[in-house]
Design an enzyme around this catalytic site. Structure first.
Site, PDB file in Angstrom:
ATOM      1  N   GLY A  81     -26.233   6.138 -23.478  1.00  0.00           N
ATOM      2  CA  GLY A  81     -25.547   6.629 -24.673  1.00  0.00           C
ATOM      3  C   GLY A  81     -24.325   7.454 -24.331  1.00  0.00           C
TER       4      GLY A  81
ATOM      5  CB  ILE B 270     -23.840  14.627 -27.796  1.00  0.00           C
ATOM      6  CG1 ILE B 270     -23.913  15.976 -27.067  1.00  0.00           C
ATOM      7  CG2 ILE B 270     -24.994  13.712 -27.364  1.00  0.00           C
ATOM      8  CD1 ILE B 270     -22.875  16.981 -27.508  1.00  0.00           C
TER       9      ILE B 270
ATOM     10  CE  LYS C 136     -34.513  16.760 -31.580  1.00  0.00           C
ATOM     11  NZ  LYS C 136     -33.835  18.022 -31.889  1.00  0.00           N
TER      12      LYS C 136
ATOM     13  N   GLY D  29     -21.291   7.916 -26.895  1.00  0.00           N
ATOM     14  CA  GLY D  29     -21.574   8.390 -28.244  1.00  0.00           C
ATOM     15  C   GLY D  29     -21.032   9.785 -28.498  1.00  0.00           C
TER      16      GLY D  29
END
Length: 312
Positions: free
Chosen positions: A13, A18, A135, A16
């Site tokens: 990722g 962040i 999470k 993306g």
């Protein structure tokens, strides 16, 4: 892992929201990390060539593969000792296979899940929040199934860059000089600038004796909504038209969004969590990680950056 030092880092990722900031900070880290790779799709190669070419020029290796293909992931892990997931909310389900393959690999020993945000173990109510579903599941996997892999969870609260813009719940309309604030605006919130998230990841990587197996909490600054508003008014030299909405109103909007299957339900839930103390902590790990105040963005700098994005 007391003497462990990352030698080959693989980022998922990476391009993306962040991920870009984390990779940029990995590249600029000192002392430098011996090898940095990113795992990306063929579509990203065709749509973001300038970014990838810039990273390649800085020495980053680009692995073009499919995150949904377990064989691709297994092959990408060869020689990697540390993996960082920056997958967005829409791709978090793929983390379970990433963790499984990393745990079974011969080399990967450290994994940073895409946890950047609120803490699912912050208080008893946190465990029941819908945005924390993945999470909690990831932490359960590490607690009950993983054998060889060690996690580090980086909790950063809201990104100031994404908290400011006005949505259907709250935020600031800089063009119209309008603000919608939940509650009385006095609740403190731990904000982290996106570049500072990257600095936090680097600091954690450089200090495995502090970071391995831990949930680390960092923030660029801790301020209330009213303090953020006051800084915008100060720098612009103008007063905003401010609307204060009750927590009950936010809860009603959130419930409606969940019932409708509206993706903004997550935004409403997070806005509520932030203004009810879900992003402020008794103790931050900034100091333990060596993150000095002068290295992190201040409220004044964050507001200036938002105003520099376009003329007002």
């Amino acid at each position: 892992m007391e003497s462990f030092k990352p030698s080959h880092i693989l980022v998922f990722g990476a391009t993306g929201n962040i991920g870009k900031h984390i990779v940029n900070q990995l590249i600029s880290a000192w002392p430098p990390f011996p090898q940095i790779s990113i795992f990306t799709s063929a579509n990203t190669v065709s749509t973001k060539p300038d970014l990838l070419n810039k990273w390649k020029a800085a020495g980053v290796s680009v692995i073009v593969a499919d995150v949904k293909d377990s064989t691709d992931v297994k092959n990408a892990y060869q020689g990697v000792d540390t993996a960082i997931s920056c997958l967005g909310r829409g791709a978090l389900q793929h983390q379970f296979e990433l963790i499984k393959q990393a745990d079974e690999s011969e080399s990967v020993r450290w994994f940073f899940p895409s946890e950047y945000g609120t803490d699912p173990e912050h208080n008893p109510g946190s465990a029941h929040e819908k945005p924390h579903t993945f999470k909690r599941a990831v932490r359960k996997v590490f607690a009950e199934e993983v054998k060889n892999l060690k996690p580090t969870y980086l909790v950063v609260g809201p990104y100031i860059e994404m908290w400011v813009p006005k949505d259907l719940v709250s935020g600031f309309d800089l063009q119209k000089r309008e603000a919608t604030i939940i509650g009385d605006g006095e609740q403190l919130i731990g904000f982290t600038a996106m570049d500072d998230v990257g600095k936090g990841v680097v600091a954690a990587l450089q200090r495995p004796e502090i970071s391995v197996g831990k949930a680390l909490k960092i923030a660029s600054f801790t301020k209330s909504s009213n303090q953020v508003l006051a800084e915008f008014e100060k720098q612009l030299g103008e007063k905003f038209n401010v609307t204060y909405i009750s927590l009950d109103e936010v809860k009603s909007v959130e419930e409606k969004f969940w019932d409708e299957g509206n993706p903004l339900a997550v935004v409403a839930a997070l806005r509520r969590i932030w203004v009810t103390g879900g992003a402020v902590y008794d103790r931050l790990d900034n100091e333990a990680l060596g993150l000095r105040e002068d290295q992190l963005q201040s409220l004044e700098e964050a507001v200036r950056d938002r105003l520099d994005e376009k003329p007002f």
